[in-house]
Design an enzyme around this catalytic site. Sequence first.
Site, PDB file in Angstrom:
ATOM      1  N   ARG A   9      32.024  41.648  31.693  1.00 28.11           N
ATOM      2  CA  ARG A   9      30.882  41.499  32.588  1.00 28.11           C
ATOM      3  C   ARG A   9      30.048  40.274  32.220  1.00 28.11           C
ATOM      4  O   ARG A   9      28.823  40.356  32.186  1.00 28.11           O
ATOM      5  CB  ARG A   9      30.019  42.766  32.462  1.00 28.11           C
ATOM      6  CG  ARG A   9      29.976  43.606  33.698  1.00 28.11           C
ATOM      7  CD  ARG A   9      29.508  45.006  33.364  1.00 28.11           C
ATOM      8  NE  ARG A   9      28.837  45.594  34.504  1.00 28.11           N
ATOM      9  CZ  ARG A   9      28.709  46.891  34.686  1.00 28.11           C
ATOM     10  NH1 ARG A   9      29.219  47.729  33.821  1.00 28.11           N
ATOM     11  NH2 ARG A   9      28.072  47.338  35.749  1.00 28.11           N
ATOM     12  N   CYS A  10      30.731  39.166  31.961  1.00 25.49           N
ATOM     13  CA  CYS A  10      30.038  38.042  31.354  1.00 25.49           C
ATOM     14  C   CYS A  10      29.629  36.960  32.341  1.00 25.49           C
ATOM     15  O   CYS A  10      28.903  36.047  31.962  1.00 25.49           O
ATOM     16  CB  CYS A  10      30.900  37.399  30.279  1.00 25.49           C
ATOM     17  SG  CYS A  10      32.326  36.513  30.933  1.00 25.49           S
ATOM     18  N   GLU A  39      26.886  42.327  37.041  1.00 22.51           N
ATOM     19  CA  GLU A  39      26.848  41.911  35.640  1.00 22.51           C
ATOM     20  C   GLU A  39      25.459  41.717  35.075  1.00 22.51           C
ATOM     21  O   GLU A  39      25.300  41.606  33.852  1.00 22.51           O
ATOM     22  CB  GLU A  39      27.659  40.628  35.483  1.00 22.51           C
ATOM     23  CG  GLU A  39      29.121  40.939  35.720  1.00 22.51           C
ATOM     24  CD  GLU A  39      29.974  39.717  35.792  1.00 22.51           C
ATOM     25  OE1 GLU A  39      31.071  39.733  35.241  1.00 22.51           O
ATOM     26  OE2 GLU A  39      29.528  38.738  36.409  1.00 22.51           O
ATOM     27  N   GLN A  54      42.505  42.603  38.667  1.00 14.59           N
ATOM     28  CA  GLN A  54      41.266  42.332  39.382  1.00 14.59           C
ATOM     29  C   GLN A  54      41.461  41.196  40.379  1.00 14.59           C
ATOM     30  O   GLN A  54      40.542  40.900  41.160  1.00 14.59           O
ATOM     31  CB  GLN A  54      40.153  41.963  38.386  1.00 14.59           C
ATOM     32  CG  GLN A  54      39.795  43.106  37.445  1.00 14.59           C
ATOM     33  CD  GLN A  54      38.756  42.748  36.401  1.00 14.59           C
ATOM     34  OE1 GLN A  54      38.966  42.904  35.200  1.00 14.59           O
ATOM     35  NE2 GLN A  54      37.610  42.268  36.841  1.00 14.59           N
TER      36      GLN A  54
END
Lengths: 291, 162, 784
Positions: free
Chosen positions: C368-369, C738, C221
Amino acid sequence: MYPPSFEYIRPGTISEAVALLGQYGDDAKILSGGQSLIPMMKLRIARPAWLIDIGRIPGLAHIKEEGGYLKIGGLVREADLETSDLIRSKFPIIHDTARVIADPLVRNLATVGGNLAHGDPANDHPATMLALEAKAVATGPRGEREIPITDFFVSFFTTALAHDEILTEIRIPIPPPRSAGAYFKLERKVGDFATAAVAIQLTLNEDGTCKRAGIGLTNVGPTPLKARQAEDFLRGKKLDAPTIDQAAQLAADAADPSSDLRGPAEYKKGLVKEFVRRGLRRAMERAEGRK
Amino acid sequence: MAKTQRIRVTLNGAKHELDVEPRLLLVHMIREMPGMTGTHVGCDTTSCGACTVLLDGRPIKSCTLFAVQADGSEILTVEGLIRDGKLHPLQQAFHEEHGLQCGFCTPGMLMSTCALLQKNPNPTEEEIRWGISGNLCRCTGYQNIVKAVQNAAGKMQKEVAA
Amino acid sequence: MMHQTSPEIGGMGHSIKRKEDARLIQGKGHYVDDVHLPRMVHGHMIRSPYAHARLKSINIEAAMKLPGVLAVITGADLAKANLAWMPTLFHDKQMVLATDKVLFQAQEVAFVVAEDRYTAADAAELVAVEYEELPVLVDPHKALDPGAPILREDRGEKTNHIFHWEVGDEQATQKTLQDAPVRAKVDAVFQRCHPAPLETCGCVADYDPIMKHLTVWLTSQAPHAHRTLFAIVGGIPEQNIRVISPDIGGGFGNKVPIYPGYVCAVVASLTLGRPVKWIETRSENLQSTGFARDYHMTAEIAADKDGTVKALSVKTLADHGAFNAAAQPSKFPAGLFSICTGSYDFANSFCEVDGVYTNKAPGGIAYRCSFRVTEAAYLIERAMDVLAMELKTDPAELRLKNFIPPDKFPYKSPLGWSYDSGDYPAAMNKALEMVGYRELRKEQEEKRKKGELMGVGISSFTEIVGAGPGHTFDIVGIKMFDSCEIRIHPTGKAIARLGTKSQGQGHETTFPQIIAQELGIPASDITLEEGDTDTAPYGLGTYASRSTPVAGGATAIAARKIRDKAKKIAAHLLEVSEADLEWEPGKFYVKGAPSKAKTIQEIAFAAYTNLPPGMEAGLEAVDYYDPPNLTFPFGTYICVVDIDKGTGEIRVRRFVAVDDCGNIINPMIVEGQIHGGLTEGLGIAFMQLISYDENGNVQGGNFMDYLVPTAVETPHWETGKTCTPSPHHPIGAKGVGESPNVGSPAAFVNAVVDALSHLGVRHIDMPVTPWKVWQILKEKGITS
């Protein structure tokens, strides 16, 4: 992910397959749908040196009524059982069961014979066949023999099949009028094994009392279980709420589940109780629906 | 090492002869063929469906079948959906309805839904969700995939009617 | 002022269909495992079966004799090159391959390289590893006990304590709590879970010994950051490393860290002079790569009798596993957890977090925090519901009463954040209306009289994303700017490259829309590239919802730089001064004489053929954008559940999600992100857990027990939006990827607790499973 090496052979008949089992003994396993065996081989838990693929042997994929029995060939794919008009209309308990085995993709390959012969208490057909008091047909070197399903599940992952026998058919006595069944399963998600499941097959007397009840339990013991005490209790009784409750409790008492990631043992017993209640009510509805 | 066996498969309409070890999983056999990496591997417990292909018309998990078992069979993968340069209505529909994000589950979804619509040309939402319950997706939440299948069903029925 | 562009141009707000779809729907995506290179070989990782053990010996003889096996790399081999350990992304180091001991089950111990994967797996079984088991520590609450085994012998301080971090005013907060007429407390565990993207992690490392050049196809990523780290840690000159992040099958934070498998593949390729592919299995992915959460939290709210909140105190124990490999900005050991005051106007707050080591896989920042915002939002939304129950007041009313009012923005939170903009009541009221809240409460009352169980759960979250301003945000020292480079061709088409890396978010479609908005070039005329470090400008990558806030800013600014040059060229072509020109998307025209115009395409052509004297040719720009602040998307989610009293099963009847992410580039893509994130939240709330037994054996380490929802468990999502642009962002956008994962777990849990609140239930820890519900019902005598 990557299975260990093995030799592969695809016999054209069951007798050939049986002979190969005799020849290779413990080094060989039958490959039917492969949906239980292949995952175990990929994890290298199962390591047969010989795989005997019976998946294309003709004459073993029938679903028919004959001589007072519903006869299901060992190689019938779960998907075909699920979509069979005969099963849906006359044996909804089997339809209930087939449609919750694994997921639709696995059902295109998984076979009824495999589901029973694997000896896994978490598989779904065993409880249903116990409720239906089916007979397993084992084909071995000396021909066919019938094994009552109540003798079939011996212990954890062990059935009454000899090593050189193949489960070629399951025979279900065609139930009399005023009979029906149901299968209730709780799974954490589609594709999971049952947290607990219950199969109920009921035959009613003319006056609506219970003539006969068959109760099979999935994944609440080291083998699939038959709730005999509950079955005996129901015989001859009016199926009112207190009777249903008591039978449900007896079935829950017969269950011997372990606590695991799917839940505590107490919960699984609670599910058995609840599903026997629901199963009896649904079976009654269905049985009364057919006059 | 086990000796290899010769198998014959028809892959997206083309005949192939291969020598394979018995333990070679069908998904690996497919992925090792030139230009055939559309079928994906997403798990190791037969749980995710990313590897779904059609075997003699039925959607199956190609990670849980040995290539030798497919000897003599017809296999259809995502690469085989396109016909004469024209996208399959499902492919078109997935695009129109935003039924994909990372695309990793998409080939498997397309094969499952292709088989679903062949058997059930006008499925309800529930039937669609049930029909794709062997295929996991982490990105879309399935909602637009359901819409895509409904869209494709509509397209395909119009084709039949035409 | 934002012009509305035509659908043909496809600027902001258009639901343009995706460019990336064409290859993906035809199975022509190019994922790392699709890379086939001549002479490529395969790696297979050997992993420890024990959670804590001394490594006594490794015997590779039998493995090396197997035909097709090329190498077995051990920790001892790596140690010779000083590579047995590598730095983590957060002030720690982790083992690449164990040398003296192993610290978690599935930890990497040796790396087999063979001609094919099946042979590599066979060889792995032949490597004989001897271990001596050590006492295991899996309970973070016991990590600081006097008798606890000390896990990290490599560290100077012989303790399992990693860090203590605190922010806010402890004294004022404690005083307010002590004096408060009402106090509500909740102990909430955010369980260890895992992002589990459908594509696992992997790489192909290809070292060319003649050119001394390393190419790594990588599930990354953040390809540039990874390249720099490979250079620093591996000692390979950075200009000789190319990282290519091709199509990525989902990231969700799982593909931000550097994993031992990558390093081993690189070392193997360097050693063998052949490309080495390493693709982990799903089990390896779940058991060894960056997990998410594992926060053990306590929140206490002080409030007045009328429900006005006054202070929030938060204390958290963070289980980081065996190494602190949390991928987060370097000054924030607990990420952005201090957003925990959420959408509410607290006068005072204090937040402290202690991190500890345990015998578990490393990680913490994933799924996705937004760097722990998921934990923070969950905590405050649970705490507000507990307060509502304490006060016997409606949870929607309580929230509306305490929201930071719209006129208080930019809002300085007591824990130091400056929220850019927000209109929380608008989102809440819209959600309440969409779900039919009043009717639901009436229905609940009726159902309770009949003994039926239904619940309504609300979550009104505020997110903090878009890391971040260089003065505060860096990852291993690299500032968290991001970049965009745009080049317009003579025929008016364009190519743009970003420092981010999409893993399904649709950047090839959405970023051209920003350029289309700014320049009026149709989005379909713009090619968007990311992920190749040889060509893309440096960026920190895509995670924590930062692409739109940061790279989106760079894109708009770069486009504006081009527009500035274009204006000069237009003035030259039209023979007027720049001051006489007006702009509308796609052309400059003379004020008062709109037919005297030059399109951007004509200007582009002129940039190569007819330039003003002294002007450089070309029409391009690059921008490295340092955001002035983070952005604060928000929303209200409302979940309605019905509970089966006989089995404890929870059915989500409805889920309404109202999101505000400011100006939206592509509504279709935003909606898709919401659907996906809500589905992840559903899994987290009801199904997912990675746990360890007392011997450190991982439970839930494959897809049979780590449960990903199918289409059958997933309900229909109802989405809505409000729009409160970010005042500081060049296009007023905030980022949204997110939000659904941040906001939804509390909505699900609040709904179930709400269904049982009349029985006295205040909290249930996730995953909220049917058996937990059933046990509560049994305790209360309510099973059917």
